[in-house]
Scaffold this motif. Sequence first.
Motif, PDB file in Angstrom:
ATOM      1  N   UNK A   1       0.834  -1.200   0.000  1.00  0.00           N
ATOM      2  CA  UNK A   1       0.000   0.000   0.000  1.00  0.00           C
ATOM      3  C   UNK A   1       0.870   1.252   0.000  1.00  0.00           C
ATOM      4  N   UNK A   2       1.929   1.277   0.804  1.00  0.00           N
ATOM      5  CA  UNK A   2       2.828   2.436   0.836  1.00  0.00           C
ATOM      6  C   UNK A   2       3.537   2.605  -0.507  1.00  0.00           C
ATOM      7  N   UNK A   3       3.939   1.490  -1.124  1.00  0.00           N
ATOM      8  CA  UNK A   3       4.573   1.555  -2.449  1.00  0.00           C
ATOM      9  C   UNK A   3       3.627   2.135  -3.491  1.00  0.00           C
ATOM     10  N   UNK A   4       2.321   1.984  -3.241  1.00  0.00           N
ATOM     11  CA  UNK A   4       1.289   2.496  -4.139  1.00  0.00           C
ATOM     12  C   UNK A   4       0.786   3.879  -3.683  1.00  0.00           C
ATOM     13  N   UNK A   5       1.569   4.545  -2.826  1.00  0.00           N
ATOM     14  CA  UNK A   5       1.252   5.881  -2.295  1.00  0.00           C
ATOM     15  C   UNK A   5      -0.043   5.920  -1.489  1.00  0.00           C
ATOM     16  N   UNK A   6      -0.387   4.814  -0.843  1.00  0.00           N
ATOM     17  CA  UNK A   6      -1.522   4.774   0.083  1.00  0.00           C
ATOM     18  C   UNK A   6      -0.928   4.678   1.488  1.00  0.00           C
ATOM     19  N   UNK A   7      -0.755   5.843   2.111  1.00  0.00           N
ATOM     20  CA  UNK A   7      -0.006   5.950   3.355  1.00  0.00           C
ATOM     21  C   UNK A   7      -0.865   5.824   4.607  1.00  0.00           C
ATOM     22  N   UNK A   8      -2.178   5.831   4.445  1.00  0.00           N
ATOM     23  CA  UNK A   8      -3.094   5.654   5.568  1.00  0.00           C
ATOM     24  C   UNK A   8      -3.838   4.335   5.382  1.00  0.00           C
ATOM     25  N   UNK A   9      -3.753   3.471   6.389  1.00  0.00           N
ATOM     26  CA  UNK A   9      -4.444   2.183   6.331  1.00  0.00           C
ATOM     27  C   UNK A   9      -5.187   1.948   7.630  1.00  0.00           C
ATOM     28  N   UNK A  10      -6.437   1.538   7.492  1.00  0.00           N
ATOM     29  CA  UNK A  10      -7.265   1.155   8.639  1.00  0.00           C
ATOM     30  C   UNK A  10      -7.587  -0.317   8.524  1.00  0.00           C
ATOM     31  N   UNK A  11      -7.461  -1.011   9.631  1.00  0.00           N
ATOM     32  CA  UNK A  11      -7.872  -2.403   9.721  1.00  0.00           C
ATOM     33  C   UNK A  11      -9.011  -2.474  10.734  1.00  0.00           C
ATOM     34  N   UNK A  12      -9.971  -3.341  10.474  1.00  0.00           N
ATOM     35  CA  UNK A  12     -11.096  -3.542  11.384  1.00  0.00           C
ATOM     36  C   UNK A  12     -11.106  -4.991  11.822  1.00  0.00           C
TER      37      UNK A  12
END
Length: 125
Positions: A27-38
């Motif tokens: 996700x970070x490599x794809x420039x998605x720096x915010x991740x939420x897990x539920x």
Amino acid sequence: MNETWVIDGGSPGPVSSATVVEALRARADDSRFETWLTSSSGRSLALVTNTERAMVMLLEDEGDPGEHAVTPGAEGSSNGFVLSNGQDDEYPDADTVPVDEALRIVAHIVSTGSWPTDAPRVVDR
């Protein structure tokens, strides 16, 4: 029943402690720096990174101020924490941890449901 975790908007099924680190790096490599897990019990786990440091937060339920990983004694601050809405945040380094430590913490929580005993945190409740 064991608690399971899914990446919000990112995984069709539960992630394991063995696969969550790879998923977060991708996700970070794809420039998605915010991740939420539920979790299956309704808890939320957040990781926001600037690729060098990360904010890790664990919330018991909606509205919970939660708890977050810290680096005691760290000075200064770091920017470049880009949220999914485009907001670019800056955090004190004391309120973040190096990214490898953040990934270790997340994998441990996904595996056991609790913080690693050696990972400092601040409870914001």
